[in-house]
Design an enzyme around this catalytic site. Structure first.
Site, PDB file in Angstrom:
ATOM      1  N   ARG A 334       6.381  -0.510   4.443  1.00 32.54           N
ATOM      2  CA  ARG A 334       7.285  -0.372   3.297  1.00 32.54           C
ATOM      3  C   ARG A 334       8.714  -0.222   3.805  1.00 32.54           C
ATOM      4  O   ARG A 334       8.980   0.637   4.651  1.00 32.54           O
ATOM      5  CB  ARG A 334       6.903   0.843   2.454  1.00 32.54           C
ATOM      6  CG  ARG A 334       7.811   1.050   1.241  1.00 32.54           C
ATOM      7  CD  ARG A 334       7.296   2.162   0.355  1.00 32.54           C
ATOM      8  NE  ARG A 334       7.451   3.481   0.934  1.00 32.54           N
ATOM      9  CZ  ARG A 334       6.954   4.597   0.410  1.00 32.54           C
ATOM     10  NH1 ARG A 334       6.238   4.553  -0.694  1.00 32.54           N
ATOM     11  NH2 ARG A 334       7.135   5.767   0.986  1.00 32.54           N
ATOM     12  N   GLU A 432       5.057   0.256  -8.703  1.00 31.20           N
ATOM     13  CA  GLU A 432       5.160   1.680  -9.036  1.00 31.20           C
ATOM     14  C   GLU A 432       6.019   1.918 -10.267  1.00 31.20           C
ATOM     15  O   GLU A 432       6.151   3.049 -10.735  1.00 31.20           O
ATOM     16  CB  GLU A 432       5.722   2.455  -7.843  1.00 31.20           C
ATOM     17  CG  GLU A 432       6.993   1.887  -7.266  1.00 31.20           C
ATOM     18  CD  GLU A 432       7.319   2.438  -5.895  1.00 31.20           C
ATOM     19  OE1 GLU A 432       6.968   3.594  -5.611  1.00 31.20           O
ATOM     20  OE2 GLU A 432       7.941   1.701  -5.101  1.00 31.20           O
ATOM     21  N   ASN A 455       1.300   7.170  -7.104  1.00 31.90           N
ATOM     22  CA  ASN A 455       2.000   8.450  -7.231  1.00 31.90           C
ATOM     23  C   ASN A 455       3.188   8.320  -8.189  1.00 31.90           C
ATOM     24  O   ASN A 455       3.338   9.094  -9.136  1.00 31.90           O
ATOM     25  CB  ASN A 455       2.487   8.943  -5.864  1.00 31.90           C
ATOM     26  CG  ASN A 455       1.347   9.133  -4.878  1.00 31.90           C
ATOM     27  OD1 ASN A 455       0.187   9.103  -5.257  1.00 31.90           O
ATOM     28  ND2 ASN A 455       1.674   9.310  -3.619  1.00 31.90           N
ATOM     29  N   ASP A 456       4.047   7.326  -7.928  1.00 33.31           N
ATOM     30  CA  ASP A 456       5.202   7.129  -8.801  1.00 33.31           C
ATOM     31  C   ASP A 456       4.825   6.400 -10.084  1.00 33.31           C
ATOM     32  O   ASP A 456       5.427   6.645 -11.135  1.00 33.31           O
ATOM     33  CB  ASP A 456       6.305   6.363  -8.066  1.00 33.31           C
ATOM     34  CG  ASP A 456       7.187   7.287  -7.240  1.00 33.31           C
ATOM     35  OD1 ASP A 456       7.228   8.498  -7.535  1.00 33.31           O
ATOM     36  OD2 ASP A 456       7.831   6.807  -6.284  1.00 33.31           O
TER      37      ASP A 456
END
Length: 571
Positions: A334, A432, A455-456
């Site tokens: 990433r 995300e 998560n986001d």
């Protein structure tokens, strides 16, 4: 007296040890008039010497655990402590004003801090203000005979108790001594929780009252499987949890037998179960747990653990080290995800009211392209040494992906024209932001792969800060709205023949895995210690049955209903 309370189970395992409070002590004092000036000046000398000894020890520990470059920050602290101008001014203040050493230290250091803070056009001098604040705290602690907590100096088995832990705090923890983590704040997807899982340290976060209910030296049980915390347990409770800890250790030994096996369902469908990392030093856990790839290499930690923007060569070496160790297994890197709750002392980003919705990740990269190009060149060079995939974070629009791809192609062409060796690279995006998930069918025509960052995605879909324990109830990974977004992304990718992974913590969640198997997710990437547990679970799942389960889950109304469906289907 025994106390019981709960928090959020953040990292699996059971830990039992004495509490070590990582809480800033009260360093307040009264201003007094002194008559023996020489004695007060001698107290200053003693405090400076003791502080210097502390910092030297901390620097040595940091060098051992983090490396020489990261430990250099403490050299600046030593320079402040050895500065004759500052110590001279403190002693002169005592002589002129007949004040106690504490007051003299406070007044002189406050003056320096104000002076450096005012130099808004000189970032280096502003950083010196931060150094002086840290040093002042240490000097005052010695003058007041109060110990400052420091995780790098822990030399016995403890449960670390804190209001919260920053990623840098967690990165300095020594697994030999820190057996568990307990905090007031935070959620399961906070970065400290993720790092605790990477370090395989049992953790309970978001308890709201750990630092109030626990005192240094208390015997504490932290159950990272359930979120339970017991302070000063009785003999029976202690024995129960000692057995539970032993049982979990034995279960992990069983999972370890699957290290060299493939991740395959009961009916023979193969999946990739990979691991998330933050730096090359995390690779041992990846290899020890038989990971079939690195599904998320969080490159921002290269920036966070440095005192400068990492150079192209520094980044190249870090990426090369990982792809070489993985051989032909995929490594998904990433690009820099700075912003939100990830800050750099040496690179001041604009103050924002809501940084999670502001200037971060790809938005910074596309704005400050020199930094982005440096990272991409390092990645392209590293691609010659393994199977490297590049993923852009926080993509909301197709134009953002196209702009990032254009810069990548420009840098690749430059390197190839210069005769630099390169390998094949797949370009993908992290899903995300709900806008990208909804438009996944359009993105799927242009990207090589998706990786779902749950998560986001959950935080943005539920409009809830993932690190705020007051809204932790809204962290609902099984909410049908989240499941429908995930299913939309997987379906869109597969329609275009594209690969889809998940690198959020949901990928290793035992409740979510059956649903994701049913939806046809290709790769599951998680904290390395969760890989073998997930592989074990997959062997018990039939994909046809899980597909039916997933379809039912998409049609119910609540998070809790989904949990019940999964429990019934997998019992």
């Amino acid at each position: 007296m025994t106390k019981n309370f709960k928090g959020i189970a953040a990292s699996n395992g059971v830990a039992i040890a004495k509490a070590y409070l990582l809480v800033d002590p009260d360093l307040s004092f009264e201003k007094t008039t002194v008559t023996n000036v020489a004695a007060e000046q001698a107290r200053v000398d003693d405090a400076l010497k003791a502080s210097s000894n502390d910092v030297k020890l901390i620097k040595a520990k940091a060098t051992e655990s983090l490396g020489a470059a990261e430990a250099e920050v403490f050299e600046a602290h030593l320079m402040v402590l050895a500065d004759p101008e500052m110590s001279g001014a403190i002693k002169q203040k005592i002589e002129d004003d007949k004040v106690n050493a504490e007051q003299a230290v406070k007044e002189v250091t406050d003056m320096y801090i104000s002076m450096f803070d005012a130099m808004t056009d000189n970032e280096y001098m502003q950083e010196r203000a931060v150094d002086i604040r840290d040093v002042t705290k240490r000097i005052l602690s010695h003058l007041l005979n109060i110990s400052l907590p420091n995780p790098a100096l822990i030399d016995e088995e403890v449960i670390l108790v804190s209001k919260d832990l920053t990623p840098s705090d967690t990165a300095q923890l020594d697994r030999q001594f820190v057996k568990g983590i307990l905090t007031d704040l935070g959620g399961r997807t906070a970065h400290a929780s993720i790092m605790a899982r990477t370090l395989e340290i049992p953790a309970v976060v978001g308890s709201e009252k750990a630092t109030v209910e626990v005192s240094s030296g208390d015997l504490v049980i932290v159950d990272g499987l359930t979120g339970d915390v017991i302070v000063n347990p009785d003999a029976d409770t202690l024995a129960t949890y000692q057995k539970k800890a032993a049982d979990y250790f034995a279960q992990r030994a069983e999972w370890a037998k699957l290290k060299d096996e493939k991740s395959v369902s009961a009916d023979g469908k193969e999946f990739i179960v990979g691991a998330n990392i933050g730096a090359p030093k995390d690779m041992q856990a990846v290899l020890d747990n038989g990971s079939e790839g690195v599904g998320l290499y969080r490159t921002e930690f290269l920036y966070m653990e440095s005192d400068h923007l990492p150079t192209e060569d520094e980044q190249f070496e870090a990426y090369k080290a990982v792809v070489e160790q993985m051989g032909d297994k995929p490594v998904t890197v990433r690009t820099m995800d700075i912003g939100g709750d990830k800050h750099l002392d040496y690179w001041k980003l604009p103050e924002e009211e809501n940084p999670f919705l502001g200037y971060r990740a790809i938005r910074i990269s596309l704005d400050q392209t020199d930094i982005f190009r440096t990272q991409l060149r390092a990645l392209i060079r590293a691609s010659a040494f393994g199977n490297l995939w590049i993923m852009f974070p926080m993509i909301a629009t197709l134009s953002e992906f196209r702009a990032a791809r254009k810069i990548y192609l420009e840098e690749r062409e430059k390197l190839e024209k210069a005769g630099v060796a390169t390998g094949e690279v797949k370009l993908g995006i992290m899903i995300e932001i709900p806008a990208a998930a909804i438009l996944a069918d359009k993105f799927a025509k242009e990207v090589d792969f998706f990786s779902i960052g749950t998560n986001d995605l959950i935080a943005y879909t539920m409009a809830a800060d993932r690190g705020n324990d007051r809204v932790a109830y809204l962290y609902q990974p099984y909410n049908p709205s989240i499941l429908r977004l995930i299913n939309t992304v997987i379906s869109a990718a597969h329609k275009e023949g594209k690969f889809v992974a998940m690198c959020g913590e949901m990928a290793g969640d035992p409740v979510a895995v059956p649903l994701l198997v049913g939806m046809g997710l290709d790769e599951f990437s998680m904290s390395a210690p969760s890989v073998l547990q997930t592989r074990s679970l997959m062997k018990k799942l039939n994909t046809a049955d899980m597909k039916v389960l997933a379809e039912k889950a998409l049609d119910v109304e609540t998070n809790d209903e989904v949990i019940e469906l999964v429990k019934k289907a997998t019992k």
